[in-house]
Design a protein around this motif. Structure first.
Motif, PDB file in Angstrom:
ATOM      1  N   UNK A 218       0.875  -1.186   0.000  1.00 37.68           N
ATOM      2  CA  UNK A 218       0.000   0.000   0.000  1.00 37.68           C
ATOM      3  C   UNK A 218       0.909   1.232   0.000  1.00 37.68           C
ATOM      4  N   UNK A 219       0.847   1.997  -1.065  1.00 35.20           N
ATOM      5  CA  UNK A 219       1.765   3.129  -1.232  1.00 35.20           C
ATOM      6  C   UNK A 219       1.031   4.406  -1.650  1.00 35.20           C
ATOM      7  N   UNK A 220       0.079   4.277  -2.550  1.00 27.18           N
ATOM      8  CA  UNK A 220      -0.562   5.481  -3.100  1.00 27.18           C
ATOM      9  C   UNK A 220      -2.018   5.584  -2.647  1.00 27.18           C
ATOM     10  N   UNK A 221      -2.589   6.752  -2.885  1.00 32.02           N
ATOM     11  CA  UNK A 221      -4.006   6.952  -2.562  1.00 32.02           C
ATOM     12  C   UNK A 221      -4.878   5.984  -3.369  1.00 32.02           C
ATOM     13  N   UNK A 222      -4.460   5.688  -4.589  1.00 31.49           N
ATOM     14  CA  UNK A 222      -5.196   4.702  -5.394  1.00 31.49           C
ATOM     15  C   UNK A 222      -5.163   3.336  -4.719  1.00 31.49           C
ATOM     16  N   UNK A 223      -3.986   2.951  -4.180  1.00 25.56           N
ATOM     17  CA  UNK A 223      -3.890   1.656  -3.469  1.00 25.56           C
ATOM     18  C   UNK A 223      -4.860   1.649  -2.295  1.00 25.56           C
ATOM     19  N   UNK A 224      -4.864   2.739  -1.535  1.00 28.03           N
ATOM     20  CA  UNK A 224      -5.734   2.813  -0.359  1.00 28.03           C
ATOM     21  C   UNK A 224      -7.217   2.740  -0.774  1.00 28.03           C
ATOM     22  N   UNK A 225      -7.573   3.470  -1.806  1.00 28.47           N
ATOM     23  CA  UNK A 225      -8.976   3.429  -2.246  1.00 28.47           C
ATOM     24  C   UNK A 225      -9.369   2.019  -2.684  1.00 28.47           C
ATOM     25  N   UNK A 226      -8.422   1.340  -3.328  1.00 30.89           N
ATOM     26  CA  UNK A 226      -8.712  -0.038  -3.766  1.00 30.89           C
ATOM     27  C   UNK A 226      -8.793  -0.976  -2.554  1.00 30.89           C
ATOM     28  N   UNK A 227      -7.886  -0.775  -1.589  1.00 28.41           N
ATOM     29  CA  UNK A 227      -7.937  -1.618  -0.380  1.00 28.41           C
ATOM     30  C   UNK A 227      -9.287  -1.451   0.325  1.00 28.41           C
ATOM     31  N   UNK A 228      -9.718  -0.210   0.442  1.00 26.29           N
ATOM     32  CA  UNK A 228     -11.010   0.069   1.092  1.00 26.29           C
ATOM     33  C   UNK A 228     -12.149  -0.631   0.341  1.00 26.29           C
ATOM     34  N   UNK A 229     -12.115  -0.450  -0.979  1.00 24.26           N
ATOM     35  CA  UNK A 229     -13.188  -1.004  -1.811  1.00 24.26           C
ATOM     36  C   UNK A 229     -13.202  -2.535  -1.749  1.00 24.26           C
ATOM     37  N   UNK A 230     -12.005  -3.131  -1.831  1.00 23.87           N
ATOM     38  CA  UNK A 230     -11.942  -4.592  -1.949  1.00 23.87           C
ATOM     39  C   UNK A 230     -12.023  -5.311  -0.614  1.00 23.87           C
ATOM     40  N   UNK A 231     -11.664  -4.628   0.493  1.00 23.55           N
ATOM     41  CA  UNK A 231     -11.560  -5.361   1.769  1.00 23.55           C
ATOM     42  C   UNK A 231     -12.346  -4.747   2.921  1.00 23.55           C
ATOM     43  N   UNK A 232     -12.686  -3.495   2.818  1.00 26.98           N
ATOM     44  CA  UNK A 232     -13.323  -2.791   3.943  1.00 26.98           C
ATOM     45  C   UNK A 232     -12.392  -2.561   5.134  1.00 26.98           C
ATOM     46  N   UNK A 233     -11.093  -2.783   4.967  1.00 18.83           N
ATOM     47  CA  UNK A 233     -10.148  -2.551   6.070  1.00 18.83           C
ATOM     48  C   UNK A 233     -10.274  -1.105   6.546  1.00 18.83           C
ATOM     49  N   UNK A 234     -10.085  -0.929   7.851  1.00 21.03           N
ATOM     50  CA  UNK A 234     -10.238   0.419   8.415  1.00 21.03           C
ATOM     51  C   UNK A 234      -8.970   1.248   8.322  1.00 21.03           C
ATOM     52  N   UNK A 235      -7.814   0.559   8.184  1.00 20.49           N
ATOM     53  CA  UNK A 235      -6.559   1.300   8.162  1.00 20.49           C
ATOM     54  C   UNK A 235      -5.521   0.610   7.295  1.00 20.49           C
ATOM     55  N   UNK A 236      -4.382   1.267   7.135  1.00 16.63           N
ATOM     56  CA  UNK A 236      -3.295   0.690   6.336  1.00 16.63           C
ATOM     57  C   UNK A 236      -1.966   0.896   7.051  1.00 16.63           C
ATOM     58  N   UNK A 237      -1.146  -0.149   7.036  1.00 21.15           N
ATOM     59  CA  UNK A 237       0.200  -0.079   7.614  1.00 21.15           C
ATOM     60  C   UNK A 237       1.193   0.017   6.456  1.00 21.15           C
ATOM     61  N   UNK A 238       2.072   1.012   6.532  1.00 17.88           N
ATOM     62  CA  UNK A 238       2.959   1.301   5.412  1.00 17.88           C
ATOM     63  C   UNK A 238       4.407   1.036   5.819  1.00 17.88           C
ATOM     64  N   UNK A 239       5.099   0.172   5.096  1.00 25.05           N
ATOM     65  CA  UNK A 239       6.492  -0.124   5.438  1.00 25.05           C
ATOM     66  C   UNK A 239       7.437   0.387   4.348  1.00 25.05           C
ATOM     67  N   UNK A 240       7.635  -0.409   3.283  1.00 34.66           N
ATOM     68  CA  UNK A 240       8.649  -0.032   2.290  1.00 34.66           C
ATOM     69  C   UNK A 240       8.353   1.312   1.631  1.00 34.66           C
TER      70      UNK A 240
END
Ligand SMILES: Cc1cc2nc3c(=O)[nH]c(=O)nc-3n(C[C@H](O)[C@H](O)[C@H](O)COP(=O)(O)O)c2cc1C
Length: 318
Positions: A218-240
């Motif tokens: 998860x790196x970009x706003x597009x990734x986050x929007x897709x994560x939300x849409x596909x999983x309903x996850x409430x948050x994102x942990x960002x490493x690399x």
């Protein structure tokens, strides 16, 4: 806004625990650019119970303005309780601003798996229950200002465990005892270049009564929007993404570019990092890596490619 336990986070975007990367100074650099919660690198509970000074020194919560938790690696509940009592009993400045505790069930290092820790525990339901319950009970009683406790898991020790969906009963167990689950959507034999299985996060989310934090690419706003849409996850942990660019959080928040826009911006971030590293007495392993990291950011901005490793040596990623 995301609420984990009683911690109110200003955004869903959390800086990951990272060995040789997430020191107090770099956490501040990421915080100032939009991270809403940060973690120390993984701390071995056994090092704390054995009063190992270098383990204690890695807990560097010197900065009261940055919301920071400690991540522990444990093999059983007795070790956990003993390690937590060390945190509680200390008056050291290192421990002063611990606001959350996370347990690592994802580190794929053979040495960690050999001692029955990390992903080796994902299938051991009774042991996990004892550990989760000990953590939840400690939070109720502790005198430290702990807002949230939780766990970071992978999808299994290997492909077979992932296919058996060992992560689903873990989420149900976590519902009863802790405040959130971070799901790194790969099993422990997977390489970091392999695509994470976000659909497992979606499945886990259907079983959860507590926030699910997605992790993996998860790196970009597009990734986050897709994560939300596909999983309903409430948050994102960002490493690399945060190694490549501490501005990744600005991009995720939709407040500008996720990468530095000028050399002056990189210079200012490095100057800030080095001044804080001096102030906090940051260990050379972190400083050396970040100097290299900033050098790479400059090279990328100039369109150059540098040879050599783009990640510090660590036991958490293959
Ligand atoms: C340099 C490095 C060090 C890491 N150290 C830790 C650690 O101490 N504890 C942990 O739970 N995960 C650790 N990880 C794994 C990350 O927290 C995260 O789960 C993984 O990198 C996937 O997220 P990403 O796709 O955003 O990189 C580390 C990863 C990297 C690259």
């Amino acid at each position: 806004m995301l609420k984990l336990g009683s911690l109110e986070l200003s955004s869903p975007f959390i800086l990951a625990p990272m060995e040789s990367v997430s020191d107090c100074a770099y956490r501040r650099v990421c915080w100032d650019r939009g991270a809403s919660l940060t973690w120390t690198e993984m701390i071995r509970a056994r090092g704390l119970t054995r009063n190992n000074k270098s383990t204690f020194d890695l807990i560097d919560t010197f900065d009261p303005e940055v919301l920071t938790g400690v991540q522990l690696l444990v093999t059983n509940e007795k070790e956990l309780v003993e390690a937590l009592s060390k945190l509680e009993g200390s008056t050291s400045a290192h421990f002063k601003n611990i606001r959350a505790v996370d347990l690592n069930f994802g580190c794929p290092s053979p040495e960690v798996i050999k001692i029955g820790a990390g992903p080796a525990l994902l299938k051991r339901r009774a042991k996990l229950e004892a550990i989760f319950s000990a953590l939840g009970e400690w939070k109720k009683k502790t005198t430290l200002p702990i807002g949230a406790v939780g766990v970071k898991i992978r999808l299994g020790l290997n492909r077979m465990e992932q296919d058996q969906k060992v992560y689903l009963p873990i989420v149900e167990l976590a519902n009863e005892h802790v405040d959130y689950v971070v799901i790194h959507a790969r099993h422990a034999r997977q390489d970091s270049t392999e695509k994470p299985t976000w659909s497992a996060i979606a499945e886990a989310r259907t079983r959860s009564k507590i926030p699910i934090i997605g992790n993996g690419d998860i790196v970009t706003l597009d990734d986050w929007n897709r994560l939300r849409r596909e999983t309903n996850a409430e948050g994102a942990l960002i490493a690399r993404g945060a190694i490549r660019s501490p501005w990744v959080f600005r991009g995720l928040r939709g407040l500008g570019s996720g990468t530095p826009e000028s050399l002056a911006e990189i210079d200012a971030a490095e100057t800030q990092y080095l001044a804080l590293a001096d102030k906090f007495g940051t260990k050379p392993k972190f400083r050396e890596w970040h100097r290299e990291g900033f050098r790479r950011m400059r090279a990328r901005l100039n369109g150059e490619t540098l040879a050599g490793p783009s990640l510090p040596a660590n036991e958490h990623m293959k």
